[in-house]
Design a protein around this motif. Structure first.
Motif, PDB file in Angstrom:
ATOM      1  N   ARG A  79       5.491   2.070   9.936  1.00 44.15           N
ATOM      2  CA  ARG A  79       4.745   1.888  11.185  1.00 44.15           C
ATOM      3  C   ARG A  79       4.969   0.499  11.765  1.00 44.15           C
ATOM      4  N   VAL A  80       4.905  -0.527  10.922  1.00 48.82           N
ATOM      5  CA  VAL A  80       5.126  -1.897  11.395  1.00 48.82           C
ATOM      6  C   VAL A  80       6.539  -2.017  11.979  1.00 48.82           C
TER       7      VAL A  80
ATOM      8  N   THR B  31       0.183  -5.450  13.504  1.00 49.24           N
ATOM      9  CA  THR B  31      -0.569  -5.391  12.246  1.00 49.24           C
ATOM     10  C   THR B  31      -1.808  -4.505  12.258  1.00 49.24           C
ATOM     11  N   SER B  32      -2.287  -4.125  13.423  1.00 49.78           N
ATOM     12  CA  SER B  32      -3.514  -3.329  13.478  1.00 49.78           C
ATOM     13  C   SER B  32      -3.200  -1.838  13.450  1.00 49.78           C
ATOM     14  N   LYS B  33      -3.796  -1.161  12.514  1.00 49.95           N
ATOM     15  CA  LYS B  33      -3.625   0.290  12.434  1.00 49.95           C
ATOM     16  C   LYS B  33      -4.466   1.013  13.470  1.00 49.95           C
TER      17      LYS B  33
ATOM     18  N   THR C  65       0.831  -1.203   0.000  1.00 48.85           N
ATOM     19  CA  THR C  65       0.000   0.000   0.000  1.00 48.85           C
ATOM     20  C   THR C  65       0.869   1.257   0.000  1.00 48.85           C
ATOM     21  N   ASN C  66       1.749   1.375   1.003  1.00 48.70           N
ATOM     22  CA  ASN C  66       2.642   2.535   1.017  1.00 48.70           C
ATOM     23  C   ASN C  66       3.771   2.319   2.032  1.00 48.70           C
ATOM     24  N   TRP C  67       4.768   3.164   1.939  1.00 46.82           N
ATOM     25  CA  TRP C  67       5.941   3.049   2.824  1.00 46.82           C
ATOM     26  C   TRP C  67       5.612   3.438   4.257  1.00 46.82           C
ATOM     27  N   ASN C  68       4.605   4.297   4.448  1.00 42.01           N
ATOM     28  CA  ASN C  68       4.238   4.688   5.816  1.00 42.01           C
ATOM     29  C   ASN C  68       3.773   3.482   6.635  1.00 42.01           C
ATOM     30  N   ASP C  69       3.002   2.605   5.991  1.00 39.47           N
ATOM     31  CA  ASP C  69       2.536   1.408   6.698  1.00 39.47           C
ATOM     32  C   ASP C  69       3.699   0.487   7.061  1.00 39.47           C
ATOM     33  N   ILE C  70       4.656   0.356   6.153  1.00 37.54           N
ATOM     34  CA  ILE C  70       5.842  -0.465   6.430  1.00 37.54           C
ATOM     35  C   ILE C  70       6.640   0.162   7.571  1.00 37.54           C
TER      36      ILE C  70
END
Length: 164
Positions: free
Chosen positions: A14-15, A61-63, A7-12
């Motif tokens: 964050r994880v 894994t939960s945003k 989806t995007n680098w921000n999600d990566i």
């Protein structure tokens, strides 16, 4: 595709950030709680371990779950385990509620079929415990016990107690 692969680098990011922080937090919580938290697993310890793993996975894994909420949940689980184990140490009745009693599966070389059936243990598993203790026949064992943590302990018939 709807972005299931990436989806995007921000999600990566964050994880990676939340995962590292949650992992360090869990290690610190476990170290503070003492060795008992990581001991051989009885049924109660197994449930706590699974719950800790599930909670850590949710934090990763939960945003919608914040790091603070996840660390609080981890601390709560470890804290509850400390309370339960403290009560078990102080109360034999409570200890029997949360832990199973050891079961005798073999006495004086003879398999105890009813106990083995009740505990779902095969003769091969009993023999494996006897071999681990250094013998090769049922007759060589005075007892085989299924411990509350699920391990099998074989006591050999000719074993000498220390100092004997």
């Amino acid at each position: 595709m709807d972005g299931a692969f990436f989806t995007n680098w921000n999600d990566i990011g964050r994880v990676l950030a939340v995962g590292a922080a949650a992992y360090v937090s869990l290690v610190l919580i476990l170290r503070i709680s003492g060795k008992r938290t990581l001991s051989k697993l009885n049924a109660f310890d197994f449930v706590v371990t699974i719950a800790l793993g599930s909670t850590l996975a949710s934090v990763l894994t939960s945003k919608t779950l914040s790091l603070a909420e996840g660390v609080t949940a981890l601390a709560l689980l470890v804290g509850l385990q400390l309370v339960v184990t403290s009560l078990a140490v102080r109360s034999r009745r409570f200890d029997r509620i949360v832990k199973s009693e050891p079961s005798l599966l073999l006495r004086n070389g003879e398999l105890l079929s009813d106990a083995m059936r009740r505990e779902r243990v095969t003769p091969d598993e009993v023999m494996s415990a006897i071999r681990d203790a250094g013998a090769t026949t049922f007759a060589a064992a005075s007892a085989v016990i299924l411990e509350s943590d699920g391990t099998l302990t074989a006591l050999l018939a000719d074993a000498r107690s220390p100092g004997a």
